[in-house]
Enzyme design. Structure first.
Site, PDB file in Angstrom:
ATOM      1  N   GLY A   1       0.841  -1.211   0.000  1.00 38.05           N
ATOM      2  CA  GLY A   1       0.000   0.000   0.000  1.00 38.05           C
ATOM      3  C   GLY A   1       0.869   1.251   0.000  1.00 38.05           C
TER       4      GLY A   1
ATOM      5  N   ALA B   1      15.281  11.031  -1.270  1.00 40.83           N
ATOM      6  CA  ALA B   1      16.479  10.911  -0.426  1.00 40.83           C
ATOM      7  C   ALA B   1      17.385   9.791  -0.943  1.00 40.83           C
ATOM      8  CB  ALA B   1      16.055  10.635   1.018  1.00 40.83           C
TER       9      ALA B   1
ATOM     10  N   ARG C   1       0.979  -5.024  -5.679  1.00 34.75           N
ATOM     11  CA  ARG C   1       1.161  -6.280  -4.949  1.00 34.75           C
ATOM     12  C   ARG C   1       1.388  -7.319  -6.040  1.00 34.75           C
ATOM     13  NH1 ARG C   1      -0.495  -4.310   0.224  1.00 34.75           N
ATOM     14  NH2 ARG C   1      -2.346  -3.017   0.077  1.00 34.75           N
ATOM     15  N   CYS C   2       2.334  -8.222  -5.838  1.00 34.38           N
ATOM     16  CA  CYS C   2       2.751  -9.122  -6.914  1.00 34.38           C
ATOM     17  C   CYS C   2       2.828 -10.565  -6.413  1.00 34.38           C
ATOM     18  CB  CYS C   2       4.112  -8.658  -7.436  1.00 34.38           C
ATOM     19  SG  CYS C   2       4.859  -9.776  -8.626  1.00 34.38           S
TER      20      CYS C   2
ATOM     21  N   ASP D   1       5.811  -5.076   5.988  1.00 31.01           N
ATOM     22  CA  ASP D   1       6.364  -6.402   6.305  1.00 31.01           C
ATOM     23  C   ASP D   1       6.416  -7.344   5.099  1.00 31.01           C
ATOM     24  OD1 ASP D   1       6.922  -6.024   8.951  1.00 31.01           O
ATOM     25  OD2 ASP D   1       5.021  -6.851   9.686  1.00 31.01           O
TER      26      ASP D   1
ATOM     27  N   THR E   1       4.349   2.492   5.651  1.00 32.62           N
ATOM     28  CA  THR E   1       2.945   2.043   5.736  1.00 32.62           C
ATOM     29  C   THR E   1       2.201   2.912   6.733  1.00 32.62           C
ATOM     30  OG1 THR E   1       1.442   0.309   6.496  1.00 32.62           O
ATOM     31  CG2 THR E   1       3.674   0.160   7.330  1.00 32.62           C
TER      32      THR E   1
ATOM     33  N   ASP F   1      -0.141   1.954   8.462  1.00 27.10           N
ATOM     34  CA  ASP F   1      -0.683   1.102   9.533  1.00 27.10           C
ATOM     35  C   ASP F   1       0.138   1.124  10.831  1.00 27.10           C
ATOM     36  OD1 ASP F   1      -2.521   0.372   7.603  1.00 27.10           O
ATOM     37  OD2 ASP F   1      -1.519  -1.514   7.119  1.00 27.10           O
TER      38      ASP F   1
ATOM     39  N   ASP G   1       2.345  -0.861  11.734  1.00 21.56           N
ATOM     40  CA  ASP G   1       2.323  -2.223  12.286  1.00 21.56           C
ATOM     41  C   ASP G   1       3.644  -2.969  12.130  1.00 21.56           C
ATOM     42  OD1 ASP G   1       2.189  -2.405   9.545  1.00 21.56           O
ATOM     43  OD2 ASP G   1       0.620  -3.922   9.491  1.00 21.56           O
TER      44      ASP G   1
ATOM     45  N   ARG H   1     -18.193  14.524  13.268  1.00 19.26           N
ATOM     46  CA  ARG H   1     -18.719  14.832  14.603  1.00 19.26           C
ATOM     47  C   ARG H   1     -19.618  16.072  14.579  1.00 19.26           C
ATOM     48  NH1 ARG H   1     -15.256  14.456  19.863  1.00 19.26           N
ATOM     49  NH2 ARG H   1     -16.460  15.649  21.317  1.00 19.26           N
TER      50      ARG H   1
ATOM     51  N   GLY I   1      -6.007   0.293   8.723  1.00 14.91           N
ATOM     52  CA  GLY I   1      -4.978  -0.248   9.615  1.00 14.91           C
ATOM     53  C   GLY I   1      -4.794  -1.746   9.463  1.00 14.91           C
ATOM     54  N   ARG I   2      -5.500  -2.326   8.547  1.00 14.44           N
ATOM     55  CA  ARG I   2      -5.471  -3.795   8.345  1.00 14.44           C
ATOM     56  C   ARG I   2      -5.692  -4.494   9.681  1.00 14.44           C
ATOM     57  NH1 ARG I   2      -1.809  -6.676   3.869  1.00 14.44           N
ATOM     58  NH2 ARG I   2      -1.191  -4.537   3.495  1.00 14.44           N
TER      59      ARG I   2
ATOM     60  N   GLY J   1     -11.369  12.370  20.872  1.00 16.70           N
ATOM     61  CA  GLY J   1     -12.219  12.272  22.060  1.00 16.70           C
ATOM     62  C   GLY J   1     -13.438  11.401  21.815  1.00 16.70           C
TER      63      GLY J   1
ATOM     64  N   GLU K   1     -16.196   8.413  22.006  1.00 16.60           N
ATOM     65  CA  GLU K   1     -16.863   7.758  23.151  1.00 16.60           C
ATOM     66  C   GLU K   1     -16.437   6.296  23.258  1.00 16.60           C
ATOM     67  OE1 GLU K   1     -18.430  10.285  21.525  1.00 16.60           O
ATOM     68  OE2 GLU K   1     -18.404  11.454  23.379  1.00 16.60           O
TER      69      GLU K   1
ATOM     70  N   HIS L   1     -23.943  13.647  20.837  1.00 13.67           N
ATOM     71  CA  HIS L   1     -23.435  12.764  19.780  1.00 13.67           C
ATOM     72  C   HIS L   1     -22.810  11.553  20.472  1.00 13.67           C
ATOM     73  CE1 HIS L   1     -19.935  15.263  20.896  1.00 13.67           C
ATOM     74  NE2 HIS L   1     -19.433  14.058  21.040  1.00 13.67           N
TER      75      HIS L   1
ATOM     76  N   ARG M   1     -25.277   6.235  12.030  1.00 14.55           N
ATOM     77  CA  ARG M   1     -24.757   6.202  10.654  1.00 14.55           C
ATOM     78  C   ARG M   1     -23.331   5.633  10.672  1.00 14.55           C
ATOM     79  NH1 ARG M   1     -29.353   7.360   9.838  1.00 14.55           N
ATOM     80  NH2 ARG M   1     -30.193   9.101   8.618  1.00 14.55           N
TER      81      ARG M   1
HETATM   82  P1  ADP Z   1       3.159  -4.619   2.705  1.00 11.89           P
HETATM   83  O1  ADP Z   1       4.535  -4.563   2.179  1.00 11.89           O
HETATM   84  O2  ADP Z   1       2.525  -3.263   2.842  1.00 11.89           O
HETATM   85  O3  ADP Z   1       3.041  -5.459   3.953  1.00 11.89           O
HETATM   86  P2  ADP Z   1       2.007  -6.812   1.160  1.00 11.89           P
HETATM   87  O4  ADP Z   1       1.921  -7.746   2.322  1.00 11.89           O
HETATM   88  O5  ADP Z   1       0.865  -6.773   0.204  1.00 11.89           O
HETATM   89  O6  ADP Z   1       2.228  -5.301   1.583  1.00 11.89           O
HETATM   90  O7  ADP Z   1       3.328  -7.209   0.361  1.00 11.89           O
HETATM   91  C1  ADP Z   1       3.743  -6.474  -0.780  1.00 11.89           C
HETATM   92  C2  ADP Z   1       4.387  -7.388  -1.780  1.00 11.89           C
HETATM   93  O8  ADP Z   1       5.564  -7.979  -1.204  1.00 11.89           O
HETATM   94  C3  ADP Z   1       3.551  -8.587  -2.208  1.00 11.89           C
HETATM   95  O9  ADP Z   1       2.615  -8.271  -3.205  1.00 11.89           O
HETATM   96  C4  ADP Z   1       4.618  -9.515  -2.759  1.00 11.89           C
HETATM   97  O10 ADP Z   1       5.014  -9.135  -4.059  1.00 11.89           O
HETATM   98  C5  ADP Z   1       5.773  -9.268  -1.786  1.00 11.89           C
HETATM   99  N1  ADP Z   1       5.765 -10.295  -0.751  1.00 11.89           N
HETATM  100  C6  ADP Z   1       4.894 -10.441   0.282  1.00 11.89           C
HETATM  101  N2  ADP Z   1       5.151 -11.566   0.997  1.00 11.89           N
HETATM  102  C7  ADP Z   1       6.202 -12.153   0.387  1.00 11.89           C
HETATM  103  C8  ADP Z   1       6.944 -13.367   0.623  1.00 11.89           C
HETATM  104  N3  ADP Z   1       6.646 -14.185   1.643  1.00 11.89           N
HETATM  105  N4  ADP Z   1       7.962 -13.651  -0.213  1.00 11.89           N
HETATM  106  C9  ADP Z   1       8.270 -12.824  -1.239  1.00 11.89           C
HETATM  107  N5  ADP Z   1       7.605 -11.696  -1.524  1.00 11.89           N
HETATM  108  C10 ADP Z   1       6.594 -11.348  -0.731  1.00 11.89           C
HETATM  109  O1  F6P Z   2      -1.429  -1.320   4.419  1.00 16.42           O
HETATM  110  C1  F6P Z   2      -2.083  -0.118   4.120  1.00 16.42           C
HETATM  111  C2  F6P Z   2      -3.536  -0.393   3.849  1.00 16.42           C
HETATM  112  O2  F6P Z   2      -4.165   0.833   3.489  1.00 16.42           O
HETATM  113  C3  F6P Z   2      -4.310  -1.067   4.987  1.00 16.42           C
HETATM  114  O3  F6P Z   2      -4.656  -0.152   6.005  1.00 16.42           O
HETATM  115  C4  F6P Z   2      -5.463  -1.659   4.239  1.00 16.42           C
HETATM  116  O4  F6P Z   2      -5.998  -2.782   4.922  1.00 16.42           O
HETATM  117  C5  F6P Z   2      -4.831  -2.094   2.951  1.00 16.42           C
HETATM  118  O5  F6P Z   2      -3.686  -1.281   2.762  1.00 16.42           O
HETATM  119  C6  F6P Z   2      -5.724  -1.950   1.747  1.00 16.42           C
HETATM  120  O6  F6P Z   2      -5.050  -2.433   0.646  1.00 16.42           O
HETATM  121  P1  F6P Z   2      -5.542  -2.323  -0.868  1.00 16.42           P
HETATM  122  O7  F6P Z   2      -4.945  -1.052  -1.414  1.00 16.42           O
HETATM  123  O8  F6P Z   2      -4.947  -3.530  -1.533  1.00 16.42           O
HETATM  124  O9  F6P Z   2      -7.037  -2.309  -0.849  1.00 16.42           O
END
Ligand code: ADP
Ligand code: F6P
Length: 324
Positions: A15, A26, A76-77, A107, A129, A131, A133, A158, A174-175, A189, A191, A220, A248
């Site tokens: 993402g 940089a 994503r690949c 990660d 990211t 997130d 995380d 709000r 935030g996944r 703030g 609730e 609210h 809502r």
């Molecule tokens: P993020 O990097 O934000 O955590 P993803 O989990 O979607 O996002 O991972 C991004 C890309 O990294 C994946 O689409 C894939 O190409 C590569 N990737 C993820 N996991 C692996 C893995 N176990 N081995 C190799 N490449 C990976």
């Molecule tokens: O990792 C960033 C993030 O925006 C997460 O918060 C969310 O779950 C995910 O990416 C959404 O990914 P996509 O762009 O594949 O819908």
């Protein structure tokens, strides 16, 4: 030096996050200052496998520090998660003379970098990211901008919630992690805040809380719901039926990933980008850059990926206490 780095590749993966452009800038400029060639790789690992690789100059990164998104694009690949895809990626790097790659992402992206390192391409990951995380680092590029975007949007919801005396469930990204939700819980703030890390979700308690607050005169009721819990729309319908209070749901969604990066994101991205080049040029590989206690650091990717992170217990308690 055994591992001398002459040519550096840079890609963004997973993402996107505000500040990624500042990190690319940089990396490019620090590499050129050090007398290295630098190649941009488009669309993350997908672009690597498609050989979307081009040499970058200092001027290619002019006027991007303030822009959201990533000029290199991201993807994503699935192919890169296979051994054959990784082998092909490493061969492509070697054919283009790329000795080291800097991967800006989360990660998942670092797992890809770890595989390339195992195949003889030096790699360094930069945490990018919204997130927050990534366990090995206190900070990841994009979080500050995203949480401020969410906070401002929630302030607006709000206003209308108060005018209509409604309950609002606002879902933030935030996944599986609740950092954006917790920060908004405190900063707005709210609730109630519902986090995947504290899955003690009790709808009856929530309903009772809304009814009590109404009796106290609150106009609210803001519930921040983390994406990792989800189901905001159906939750709103049930809560309205149980409380009689118009409810809502608002799902903030992708707006949280866009926009001009804040000063903090530009600063962190600039420092982390330059630091990644510095350690790559020292011959380090299979590393992740991070920030710990206000200082830049780097750590082995294997070690970094084995770490766990959760929301801070004190912050959670205070969020809860202040929402009374
Ligand atoms: P993020 O990097 O934000 O955590 P993803 O989990 O979607 O996002 O991972 C991004 C890309 O990294 C994946 O689409 C894939 O190409 C590569 N990737 C993820 N996991 C692996 C893995 N176990 N081995 C190799 N490449 C990976
Ligand atoms: O990792 C960033 C993030 O925006 C997460 O918060 C969310 O779950 C995910 O990416 C959404 O990914 P996509 O762009 O594949 O819908």
């Amino acid at each position: 030096m055994a591992n001398e780095i002459n040519t550096i590749g840079v890609l963004t993966s997973g993402g996107d996050a505000p500040g990624m452009n500042a990190a690319i800038r940089a990396v490019v400029r620090e590499s050129i200052i050090k007398g290295k060639k630098v190649f941009g790789i488009k669309r993350g690992y997908a672009g690597l496998l498609q050989e979307e690789i081009f040499e970058m100059q200092t001027t290619d990164v002019s006027d991007i520090i303030q822009r959201g998104g990533t000029i290199l694009q991201t993807a994503r690949c699935t192919e890169f998660t296979t051994a054959a895809g990784q082998q092909k990626g490493a061969e492509i790097c070697k054919r283009h003379g790329i000795d080291g790659i800097i991967v800006i992402g989360g990660d998942g992206s670092f797992r890809g970098a770890q595989k390339l390192a195992g195949l003889g391409i030096n790699t360094v990951g930069i945490p990018g990211t919204i997130d927050l995380d990534i366990a090995c680092t206190d900070y990841s590029i994009g979080f500050d901008t995203a949480v401020n975007t969410a906070m401002e949007a929630i302030d607006k919801v709000r206003d209308t919630s108060t005018s209509h005396e409604r309950c609002s469930i606002i879902e933030v990204m935030g996944r599986g992690a609740g950092f954006i939700a917790l920060w908004c819980g405190i900063a707005n703030g709210a609730e109630n805040v519902l986090l995947p890390e504290k899955y003690d979700y009790n709808e009856q308690a929530l309903v009772n809380n809304i009814i009590e607050n109404r009796k106290k005169g609150k106009q609210h009721h803001i519930i921040i719901n983390a994406e990792g819990i989800g189901h905001s729309t159906s939750m709103a319908k049930r809560i309205e039926a149980a409380t009689g209070v118009e409810t809502r749901a608002t799902i903030l969604g992708y707006m949280q990933r866009g926009g001009c990066p804040t000063a903090r994101d530009r600063m962190q991205a600039s420092l982390m980008g330059a630091y990644a080049v510095d350690i790559l040029c020292e011959g380090k590989s299979n590393r992740v850059v991070g920030e710990r206690n206000g200082k830049l650091m780097d750590m082995d990717i294997d070690e970094a990926l084995a770490m766990q992170k959760s929301v801070d217990a004190y912050e959670y308690k205070i969020c809860y206490n202040l929402s009374k």
